[in-house]
Design a protein around this motif. Structure first.
Motif, mmCIF file in Angstrom:
data_model
loop_
_atom_site.group_PDB
_atom_site.id
_atom_site.type_symbol
_atom_site.label_atom_id
_atom_site.label_comp_id
_atom_site.label_asym_id
_atom_site.label_seq_id
_atom_site.Cartn_x
_atom_site.Cartn_y
_atom_site.Cartn_z
ATOM 1 N N GLY A 88 0.784 -0.995 -0.361
ATOM 2 C CA GLY A 88 0.065 -0.201 -0.099
ATOM 3 C C GLY A 88 0.551 1.158 0.283
ATOM 4 N N ILE A 89 2.038 1.332 -0.321
ATOM 5 C CA ILE A 89 3.211 2.690 0.404
ATOM 6 C C ILE A 89 2.971 2.893 -1.437
ATOM 7 C CG2 ILE A 89 5.355 3.305 0.770
ATOM 8 C CD1 ILE A 89 6.042 1.371 2.097
ATOM 9 N N TRP A 90 2.637 3.879 -1.263
ATOM 10 C CA TRP A 90 2.475 5.072 -2.888
ATOM 11 C C TRP A 90 3.856 5.774 -3.348
ATOM 12 C CZ3 TRP A 90 -1.707 5.175 -6.634
ATOM 13 C CH2 TRP A 90 -2.704 4.615 -6.155
ATOM 14 N N VAL A 91 4.259 5.735 -4.564
ATOM 15 C CA VAL A 91 5.530 6.325 -4.693
ATOM 16 C C VAL A 91 4.892 7.337 -5.788
ATOM 17 C CG1 VAL A 91 7.727 5.948 -5.590
ATOM 18 C CG2 VAL A 91 6.942 4.251 -4.186
ATOM 19 N N LEU A 92 5.455 8.637 -5.423
ATOM 20 C CA LEU A 92 5.125 9.447 -6.740
ATOM 21 C C LEU A 92 6.391 9.664 -7.095
ATOM 22 C CD1 LEU A 92 3.151 11.655 -5.289
ATOM 23 C CD2 LEU A 92 2.597 9.946 -5.982
ATOM 24 N N ALA A 93 6.312 9.718 -8.836
ATOM 25 C CA ALA A 93 7.972 10.438 -9.306
ATOM 26 C C ALA A 93 7.688 11.180 -10.866
ATOM 27 C CB ALA A 93 8.092 8.745 -10.657
ATOM 28 N N GLU A 94 9.324 11.640 -10.381
ATOM 29 C CA GLU A 94 8.730 12.502 -12.182
ATOM 30 C C GLU A 94 10.192 12.441 -12.998
ATOM 31 O OE1 GLU A 94 9.033 17.458 -11.522
ATOM 32 O OE2 GLU A 94 10.894 16.686 -11.792
ATOM 33 N N LEU A 95 9.840 12.108 -14.096
ATOM 34 C CA LEU A 95 10.428 11.559 -15.173
ATOM 35 C C LEU A 95 11.181 12.615 -16.098
ATOM 36 C CD1 LEU A 95 12.587 9.455 -15.433
ATOM 37 C CD2 LEU A 95 10.507 8.294 -16.746
ATOM 38 N N ARG A 96 12.386 13.551 -15.548
ATOM 39 C CA ARG A 96 12.541 14.284 -16.967
ATOM 40 C C ARG A 96 13.401 13.766 -17.763
ATOM 41 N NH1 ARG A 96 16.410 18.394 -14.786
ATOM 42 N NH2 ARG A 96 15.124 18.969 -13.324
ATOM 43 N N ILE A 97 12.995 13.937 -19.646
ATOM 44 C CA ILE A 97 13.539 13.429 -20.936
ATOM 45 C C ILE A 97 14.090 14.831 -21.293
ATOM 46 C CG2 ILE A 97 13.418 11.736 -22.288
ATOM 47 C CD1 ILE A 97 10.647 10.393 -21.082
ATOM 48 N N GLN A 98 15.380 14.594 -21.848
ATOM 49 C CA GLN A 98 15.623 15.855 -22.825
ATOM 50 C C GLN A 98 15.842 14.544 -23.809
ATOM 51 O OE1 GLN A 98 18.186 17.287 -20.022
ATOM 52 N NE2 GLN A 98 18.761 19.350 -21.422
ATOM 53 N N PRO A 99 15.518 15.346 -24.921
ATOM 54 C CA PRO A 99 15.220 15.081 -26.503
ATOM 55 C C PRO A 99 16.620 14.190 -26.506
ATOM 56 C CG PRO A 99 14.180 16.038 -27.212
ATOM 57 C CD PRO A 99 14.384 16.755 -25.276
ATOM 58 N N SER A 100 17.869 15.851 -26.301
ATOM 59 C CA SER A 100 19.409 14.603 -26.855
ATOM 60 C C SER A 100 20.059 15.195 -25.511
ATOM 61 C CB SER A 100 19.658 16.602 -27.307
ATOM 62 O OG SER A 100 19.656 17.544 -25.763
ATOM 63 N N ASN A 101 19.921 14.377 -25.268
ATOM 64 C CA ASN A 101 20.355 13.762 -23.655
ATOM 65 C C ASN A 101 19.927 12.413 -23.500
ATOM 66 O OD1 ASN A 101 22.320 13.548 -21.346
ATOM 67 N ND2 ASN A 101 21.441 15.614 -20.097
#
Lengths: 943, 418
Positions: free
Chosen positions: A902-915
């Protein structure tokens, strides 16, 4: 009047005469006699009969006489233990002498007498000497502890000498510190588990201070000891490096190399962008070059180490190619090592020079060296593509010399060049064919035959050439026979009309007249292929070959990293980890380079600290005895329970001791944020229901066996329990999650000679309550060399205990032979549940609500997927994308996932097209899990 | 740590053994003898030999193998450095290090070895300290000892070992206070057929002979310290001062010692002081070949090149050589095929040359390897790298010492390919 006279007294009655002299009243005569005794002893004569007489001379004020007697005692006390006791009193008295030189000498000598009875008496004087006011005595006593430990380890521990020795590390005198470190290192070698040299920043500081003031030998001990320390961050690593760097200018090459080891190891922790990193790289080159101007023996050891350094960090010596050029009067072992390093350093920039040198070497006198030089030319061609043409022409020049062994080596390497650059240099084949007759070594013959077979269509008389080899088929070595067989089959497939007879001849030779099973098997395979389906045969035999890799002799990276930690030791000379050759490998602890923590992003996240990331990737086998967890042993390994009742499990969930904290705060926080209340008790039965309710073990077997088409990512199976450790039972496996159910896919292999049966499995308590949901069903007994695939359904209602690392699972497997224990790490994503998609509003609220210190940032490197592919890939493993935004050309994915508890994990994933590297920020109320979630992300995205 | 030491002579006899821990049987040396047999020459015996229970680390100097036995993981350089130190100590004590000398002084050797290692840990390796503990034998002392019965062993505590300057003994007194420094450079080079430099580097050392009363504190500065970017110092040199000011500041040991050694790498332009013009040719199926070499000075800054010696290993096919030198003497050994020509001084007006013919084995094809020419020479009053001492100052003592600096350039491994 020299000592050589002592060697000549071989007349009869010598011992008798000496005895008389030893008992003489005249001091001078006595001493002369003792000298004679010592001289006889050094050349291996037995003078032990004189023991009592020599010991009688011990009580004297004459220091030389005393020393000589001590020398004698050390040699013979072992063979005359009862007599040796006579000497004890004098020793004890000498340990109280006002002259520190005598005190030290006495304690030193006593330590060298390896007689139990004497060592008992040694303890008291030694204890006093360890606290002596004179540093000379203390430093001698420190070494004496190591001696005593060698004779009687238990005694040393009981008497508390180890603690006293540890205290000496903080002594005011650098010499004492150095000797204490040396003694502790030696003792630690026979006690791999003990934390004798438990280093902390304070003691490191002490050592670094002592390093500047102690002798060269002491510096070596201290540097070797420093190399075992793991700095806590890059700043500490840098400050240690700064203080070690001056040692690179020491005249003693062993000090230099030990300093290089420390620097190479700690450098790993420094960021490459740092100015200091560059400075350090520059500082490393000159001392390494200087080592090469020392005596040849030192050069050899240095070169073996440079070979490792060049592979790890080629940039250090890339401009120093010339110092590795061979002088004709270098010893052969130095020449060969230099050559090896030359090839490693070869690049487009210096290849012309290297080739000119190699060509020069190929005309030298020493055959071994010439051969290696010719091979080196081939390796250059394969390594530096631009130089291939020049290398080939150099090789052709060498073939023209007609020197037999040069020609043979050249042909062997040209074969490799053909394999690397097919259809480029075939024009030289004609030249090669001219030398066919001079080849007498199997390797060269096989290479030539391979070339002929491979390019049969371009060689007009290929059939004649091969036929000529066929005449002496049975006299050839296996290597040549196999090659000849294949070459003729190739020839037949290319020119079927003319060569039918030839191929029949070789097939019959290989299958009927040969005793070699390999040859026979290969012959039969070709025969059948050719007779049943010539088209298929063509596809198989003339298939496109994979190109050979650039450098075949590079040391494998993990081994290389380990060896870098052993620079300057025997391991670095043999290029093998100490476990591979150190006697009994008792003291072997695997060393590894520290992970880099310098990069700005990861430095923020504490989770990437060394200990965490290093958490054994390999599944660890729990030793059968020792500190086994009591729980595991107490487990009933009879018929396994078919799943604990749900009611109790949910009670246990509340008492999760690791995750409990996170869970509580999560629930509390959720309440505060307005309406978000994850309900573990409701979600749990939902996904547990299936495996538990119906014991459909067989059904899961099927799905597990088929593989995962729609489910989350499944890692390839790895060996969890090697056969060696489990009396022949090998277990490999992996974890998978499919439509809400977790299973453990196992392959059991019987590598023993007896049949195995009565398998059962049990898990120890673990962080997420993983437990088998059905018994381990192996339907039939497992015969030797048989293996069986099983998919074991799992649930998460077992009892919970926080493990370290969090995802560690300890497993016990029983069969009719014994019980075996092993532990493995499961990927966290098998615990990501299907209903882990959070409402947008809820997500926002929760994100804001979780305190910032719970946020962890990670880098996912070298991932070339775009945002959509990423999100669909992650979705497959129950990581749900809730929103996607595009900010200044970067894609931001907001994702959520929920664990079985029941533990929630929130995520933010940053994607740079060139990197190719993504930034992942995780927020969770139980931040302990973040790191494992990150690992799951990485595994999913990279596979 | 170091377990045992065996000394083995050229004919394979173990003539001395010393054990610092339990006794290791001589039979362990059998592995060494095997390796020795495999190697064509003594120089080619590998320095690290594994055996089932031990490792043998050896150095070969003065025609003696010094074989150390170790049992556990010990840094091999540590052992090899130590062995070299043993050799240096013997040489220091007895003038030469030879089997005869070692046997003649076996008791002193034993005492010295005992002081150098304790349980395999180095104890006293500085010759200053050792000599205080055990006095080296001199003819006078041997005579005096036999008459008076006094001994080689000093009866005082080696005080130097406890002070902050362990390399210097206290209470040194001289009537003439003097400090001499020799800057000696060896040039290692490989020159190719056409005379261009393939690689050249300089190994330099500054050896000192300091006989000064009391506790002098010296500083030595250079005109061009920039040259010294790769240096190894004697422990007495204060590294911090060098790092910040490029000045050598130190309290010297008493007597002879090596202050520093340095290395000027192939990348800096190294001046080549001599050149060799050569014309060596063998023809196929001919029993005669031509041989001609001329040696001349190149970049010598006007100094004379002396002590020139040319050696060359001729190919196996060479039977004999008929040569005439314009100066000096030459020898060709038809057994080892070694040609050596002692040239002496080079007079730039009249360059020395060696000309003549080579007789080859008839009927065989010409030798496929070309001989390499090895060159030795000396140039006084010149440090080829251009290193120059600026000044030498003394602090801490009142008297005025006599100071001297000498320069010399020598050939190290100087090879010319033909």
């Amino acid at each position: 009047m020299t000592d050589s006279k002592y060697f000549t007294t071989t007349k009869k009655g010598e011992i008798f005469e000496l005895k008389a002299e030893l008992n003489s009243d005249k001091k001078e005569k006595k001493k002369e006699a003792v000298k004679k005794v010592i001289a006889s002893m050094t050349v291996g004569k037995d003078v032990s009969a004189l023991f009592p007489d020599v010991v009688n001379c011990m009580q004297t004020d004459n220091l030389e006489l005393k020393k000589l007697v001590y020398l004698y005692l050390m040699n013979y006390a072992k063979s005359q233990p009862d007599m040796a006791i006579m000497a004890v009193n004098t020793f004890v008295k000498d340990c109280e002498d006002p002259n520190p030189l005598i005190r030290a000498l006495a304690v030193r000598t006593m330590g060298c007498i390896r007689v139990d009875k004497i060592t008992e008496y040694l303890c008291e004087p030694l204890r006093k000497c360890l606290k002596d006011e004179d540093p000379y005595v203390r430093k001698t006593a420190a070494v004496c502890v190591a001696k005593l430990h060698d004779i009687n380890a238990q005694l040393v521990e009981d008497q508390g000498f180890l603690d006293t020795l540890k205290d000496l590390i903080s002594d005011s005198n650098p010499m004492v510190v150095a000797n204490a470190v040396a003694a502790l290192s030696e003792i630690a070698e026979s006690h791999p588990s003990s934390n004798l040299l438990d280093l902390n920043p304070q003691s490191i500081n002490k050592l670094l201070t002592a390093l500047n003031e102690c002798t060269e030998w002491g510096q070596i001990f201290i540097l070797d000891c420093l190399a075992n320390y793991m700095p806590k961050d890059d700043r500490e690593a840098q400050s240690i490096c700064e203080r070690v760097t001056p040692r690179l200018s020491h005249a003693n090459s062993a000090v230099v190399l030990s300093a290089v080891k420390v620097l190479m190891k700690f450098m790993e922790m420094l960021s490459k962008d740092l100015d200091y990193y560059g400075t350090l790289l520059k500082k490393l080159a000159p001392p390494l070059v200087t080592l090469l101007s020392a005596e040849p023996e030192l050069q050899y050891v240095a070169l073996r180490n440079i070979n490792l350094i060049v592979q790890k960090r080629p940039e250090i010596l890339k401009h120093e190619m010339k110092v590795f050029f061979v002088k004709y009067n270098d010893p052969i072992y130095v020449k060969l090592e230099k050559l090896d390093i030359m090839i490693r350093l070869a690049s487009q920039a210096n290849i012309a020079q290297v080739l000119a040198e190699l060509k020069e070497y190929a005309t030298e006198v020493d055959v071994d060296f010439v051969r290696k030089a010719v091979r080196a030319i081939g390796r250059c061609a394969i390594k530096v593509e631009q130089s291939a043409e020049r290398c080939v022409s150099t090789l052709l020049d060498l073939i023209q010399t007609k020197v037999n062994y040069v020609v043979q080596e050249a042909i062997v390497v040209i074969k490799d060049i053909f394999r690397k650059y097919p259809n480029k240099y075939e024009s030289v084949i004609a030249t090669l064919c001219e030398n066919l007759d001079s080849l007498d070594e199997p390797e060269a013959r096989a290479a030539m035959i391979w070339i002929v077979g491979e390019y049969a269509e371009r060689i007009d008389n290929a059939d004649e050439l091969l036929e000529s080899f066929l005449e002496g088929f049975h006299d050839e070595s296996t290597q040549v026979q196999l090659q000849l067989l294949t070459a003729i089959v190739k020839l037949f497939l290319k020119k079927p009309t003319e060569t039918q007879e030839l191929v029949q001849q070789v097939l019959s030779l290989a299958t009927q007249d040969s005793d070699n099973p390999d040859l026979r098997d290969r012959g039969y395979i070709y025969w059948r292929l050719l007779s049943t389906d010539p088209v298929a045969a063509k596809e198989v035999v003339l298939a496109e070959k994979p190109l050979i890799s650039e450098e075949t002799d590079l040391i494998e990276p993990t081994l290389l990293d380990e060896l870098i930690c052993y620079i300057g030791t025997l391991a670095s000379v043999y290029h093998k980890p100490p476990s591979a050759f150190v006697e009994g490998s008792r003291g072997v602890v695997h060393k590894s380079l520290p992970p880099r923590t310098g990069s700005s992003e990861s430095a923020e996240s504490p989770d990437t600290a060394p200990s965490g990331v290093q958490a054994a990737e390999q599944p660890a086998v729990i030793p059968t005895q020792g500190d086994l967890l009591g729980d595991l042993l107490n487990l009933d390994l009879g018929p396994p329970v078919s799943g604990p009742p749900i009611a109790t499990s949910s009670v246990q969930m509340g008492a999760v001791d690791l995750l409990g904290g996170g869970l509580d705060s999560l629930m509390g926080g959720g309440g505060g944020s307005g309406g978000f209340t994850p309900a573990p008790s409701t979600t749990m039965p939902a996904n547990m229901g299936a495996p538990l309710g119906s014991g459909l073990g067989d059904l899961f077997d099927l799905t597990g066996g088929v593989g995962t088409l729609s489910g989350s990512y499944v890692a390839p199976k790895t060996v969890w329990l090697p056969a060696m450790k489990a009396k022949g039972l090998e277990i490999s496996g992996t974890f998978s999650r499919q439509v809400g159910s977790i299973s453990m896919d196992l392959v059991l292999t019987n590598k023993a000679l007896q049949v195995m049966s009565d398998f059962a499995i049990q898990f120890n308590r673990n962080s997420f309550g993983l437990a088998p949901a059905a018994p381990l069903q192996v339907h039939a007994p497992l015969a030797p060399n048989q293996s069986v695939e099983i998919s074991l359904p799992l649930n998460t209602v077992g009892s919970v205990m926080k493990m370290d690392p969090l995802n560690n699972l300890q497993v016990a497997v029983k069969n009719n032979i014994d019980v075996f224990y092993f532990s493995t790490l499961y990927p966290l994503h098998i615990l990501f549940v299907e209903d882990g998609k959070m409402e947008r509003q809820m997500f926002l609220a929760t994100w804001k609500d979780i305190p910032n210190e719970n946020e962890a940032q990670f880098q996912i490197k070298d991932c070339s997927l775009n945002a959509d592919a990423v999100s669909s890939k992650l979705q497959g493993s129950n990581i749900f994308t809730i929103a996607k935004r595009n900010v200044e050309g970067q894609d931001m994915l907001y994702q959520s996932l929920k664990l079985t508890n029941g533990i929630w994990v929130l995520a933010e994933l940053r994607i740079q097209p060139s990197n190719p590297s993504f930034t992942l920020s995780l927020k969770c109320r139980a931040p302990e899990v973040s790191q494992y979630v990150y690992q799951a992300y990485e595994t999913i995205l990279k596979n | 740590m170091i377990h045992s030491l065996f000394l083995i002579n050229a004919s394979g006899d173990i003539f001395l053994e010393k054990h610092w821990k339990s006794v290791v049987s001589r039979s362990v040396c059998d592995y060494f003898f095997e390796a020795q047999e495999r190697a064509s020459e003594a120089e080619n015996v590998p320095p690290v030999i594994p055996t089932p229970h031990h490792y043998l680390l050896s150095v070969y100097r003065h025609k003696i193998f010094f074989v150390a036995v170790i049992q556990s993981e010990v840094p091999p350089l540590f052992v090899i450095e130590f062995l070299h130190r043993v050799v240096d100590t013997f040489q220091d004590y007895f003038g030469v290090c030879s089997e005869v000398m070692i046997k003649d002084n076996v008791v002193v050797v034993y005492e010295v070895l005992e002081e150098m290692l304790d349980n395999g840990f180095p104890l006293a390796t500085e010759s200053n300290i050792l000599k205080e503990l055990i006095k080296p034998p001199t003819i006078l002392r041997t005579v005096v000892n036999t008459i008076t019965g006094s001994t080689n062993v000093g009866d005082q505590l080696p005080t130097g070992q406890l002070s902050v300057v362990p390399w210097r003994r206290t209470g040194v007194k001289y009537t003439n206070n003097e400090a001499y420094f020799d800057v000696i450079e060896e040039i290692d080079a490989i020159i190719d057929k056409s005379g261009s430099t393939i690689t050249a580097e300089i190994q330099g050392v500054i050896d000192a002979c300091v006989k000064l009363t009391g506790m002098p504190d010296l500083t030595l500065s250079f005109m061009n310290p920039r040259l010294l970017d790769d240096v190894s110092f004697h422990p007495c040199v204060r590294f911090k001062r060098w790092e910040s000011e490029r000045i050598l500041s130190f309290i010297p040991p008493d007597g002879n010692f090596r202050l520093l050694s340095y290395h000027v790498s192939a990348q800096n332009l190294v001046a080549i002081p001599v050149y060799v013009k050569h014309n060596i040719s063998f023809r196929d199926n001919s029993s005669l070949g031509r041989f001609e070499i001329t040696v001349g000075p190149k970049q010598t800054m006007g100094k004379t090149v002396e002590g020139v010696m040319v050696t060359s290993q001729m190919p196996k096919g060479v039977l004999n050589m008929t040569l005439t030198p314009s100066q000096g003497t030459h020898i060709f050994d038809p057994v080892t095929k070694l040609l050596s020509w002692d040239v002496g001084k080079i007079n730039p007006q009249k360059l020395p040359s060696l000309k003549g013919s080579v007789s080859l084995q008839a009927g065989t094809s010409k030798p496929d390897e070309n001989p390499t020419i090895n060159l030795q020479f000396k140039i006084q009053q010149l440090a080829i790298s251009g290193l120059k001492v600026n000044r030498l100052d003394m602090y801490g003592e009142k008297y005025k010492p006599f100071k001297g600096i000498k320069y010399m350039t020598k050939a190290g491994k100087f090879q010319v390919r033909t």
